[in-house]
Design an enzyme around this catalytic site. Sequence first.
Site, mmCIF file in Angstrom:
data_model
loop_
_atom_site.group_PDB
_atom_site.id
_atom_site.type_symbol
_atom_site.label_atom_id
_atom_site.label_comp_id
_atom_site.label_asym_id
_atom_site.label_seq_id
_atom_site.Cartn_x
_atom_site.Cartn_y
_atom_site.Cartn_z
ATOM 1 N N ASP A 49 0.834 -1.201 0.000
ATOM 2 C CA ASP A 49 0.000 0.000 0.000
ATOM 3 C C ASP A 49 0.872 1.256 0.000
ATOM 4 O O ASP A 49 0.366 2.375 -0.076
ATOM 5 C CB ASP A 49 -0.977 0.003 1.165
ATOM 6 C CG ASP A 49 -0.307 -0.078 2.529
ATOM 7 O OD1 ASP A 49 0.932 -0.180 2.580
ATOM 8 O OD2 ASP A 49 -1.038 -0.059 3.545
ATOM 9 N N SER A 50 2.191 1.065 0.025
ATOM 10 C CA SER A 50 3.122 2.175 -0.211
ATOM 11 C C SER A 50 2.900 2.803 -1.577
ATOM 12 O O SER A 50 3.368 3.916 -1.837
ATOM 13 C CB SER A 50 4.569 1.690 -0.094
ATOM 14 O OG SER A 50 4.776 0.527 -0.879
ATOM 15 N N LYS A 118 -1.245 -9.482 2.816
ATOM 16 C CA LYS A 118 -0.438 -9.063 3.967
ATOM 17 C C LYS A 118 -1.254 -8.149 4.856
ATOM 18 O O LYS A 118 -1.932 -7.231 4.370
ATOM 19 C CB LYS A 118 0.846 -8.358 3.518
ATOM 20 C CG LYS A 118 1.724 -7.892 4.688
ATOM 21 C CD LYS A 118 3.127 -7.542 4.233
ATOM 22 C CE LYS A 118 3.217 -6.246 3.476
ATOM 23 N NZ LYS A 118 2.851 -5.065 4.332
ATOM 24 N N GLU A 120 -1.098 -5.747 8.519
ATOM 25 C CA GLU A 120 -0.258 -5.100 9.523
ATOM 26 C C GLU A 120 -0.810 -5.380 10.915
ATOM 27 O O GLU A 120 -2.027 -5.406 11.118
ATOM 28 C CB GLU A 120 -0.194 -3.590 9.281
ATOM 29 C CG GLU A 120 0.571 -3.205 8.029
ATOM 30 C CD GLU A 120 0.781 -1.702 7.916
ATOM 31 O OE1 GLU A 120 0.487 -0.981 8.895
ATOM 32 O OE2 GLU A 120 1.222 -1.254 6.841
ATOM 33 N N GLU A 187 9.736 -4.318 9.986
ATOM 34 C CA GLU A 187 10.070 -3.013 9.413
ATOM 35 C C GLU A 187 10.645 -2.063 10.455
ATOM 36 O O GLU A 187 10.125 -1.950 11.565
ATOM 37 C CB GLU A 187 8.842 -2.359 8.769
ATOM 38 C CG GLU A 187 9.171 -1.007 8.144
ATOM 39 C CD GLU A 187 8.091 -0.440 7.243
ATOM 40 O OE1 GLU A 187 8.285 0.681 6.742
ATOM 41 O OE2 GLU A 187 7.069 -1.112 7.038
#
Length: 289
Positions: A49-50, A118, A120, A187
């Site tokens: 989603d970056s 994915k 978070e 991260e």
Amino acid sequence: MSLHAQTHRLMAPDIAAMKRVKPIVALTSYHAHTAAIADKYCDLLIVGDSLGMVMHGFETTVPVTLDMMIVHGRAVVRGARRALVVVDMPFGSYEESPSVAFRNAARVMKETDCGAVKLEGGRRMAETTRYLVDRGIPVMGHIGLTPQSINVLGGFKTQGRTRDEWPAIEADALALSDAGAFAVVLEAMSAPLAARITEQVPIPTIGIGASSHCDGQVLVMEDMLGLSPRVPKFVKKFGAVATAIEDAIRAYAEEVGARRFPGTEHTYAMKDEPRDLAAVTKKPKKLST
């Protein structure tokens, strides 16, 4: 009789089996042509989603929608042939409940044909992770700095730099592993903590700003190519694409301005007439009186 593809596309269990066998190579990808190039060298392509920041100019990943992820995910799957393609679930698409997460993750899987999603979050996402895995959706976890939580974290802050932070982050990694995640992204995490987690969990750790102790590495493609104007400390620029693009555009503008482009070799002539563009455009001579 169905025909099987000649190239075997990696699946979540293939990535899981690489732990302590070989370093896992991963990059983000958002479009078909870069996916086709990266696919030659990467085991894993993450449609992060970056893309909201890299492709659409948002300041954070929070505004990214499910539809945006599906459009880019579909493009990357079309471009890749071998790498496992993992699509990020965007903010607001999975936190409400496991059933809502399944509905949206199933849509992503069906409409992109990706191999995993994915999420978070650590312990708070363990129940949802188990719910998805039990229903046939492979899940990659993501802990440490979680960009979707930036408004709670107060910025893009490195995690685990004091030892009193370690137990909670370690518990997050173990909870995701126990819930059935096939891998977990670490991260912006201190190197000693990343090494400790990598030893503790039986699933691969994919580092981004978490040191070479991890089982694999991922970077945002535009960052490592030198296309992004600002990058985090943990990024190494392996290319100078922004400079190359600017040089090419400058040369193009100069040639257009000087009428050197397009040349004869870039135009279409009539079938029964010569290709001499100069002759076609030459002004007729004035008649003498």
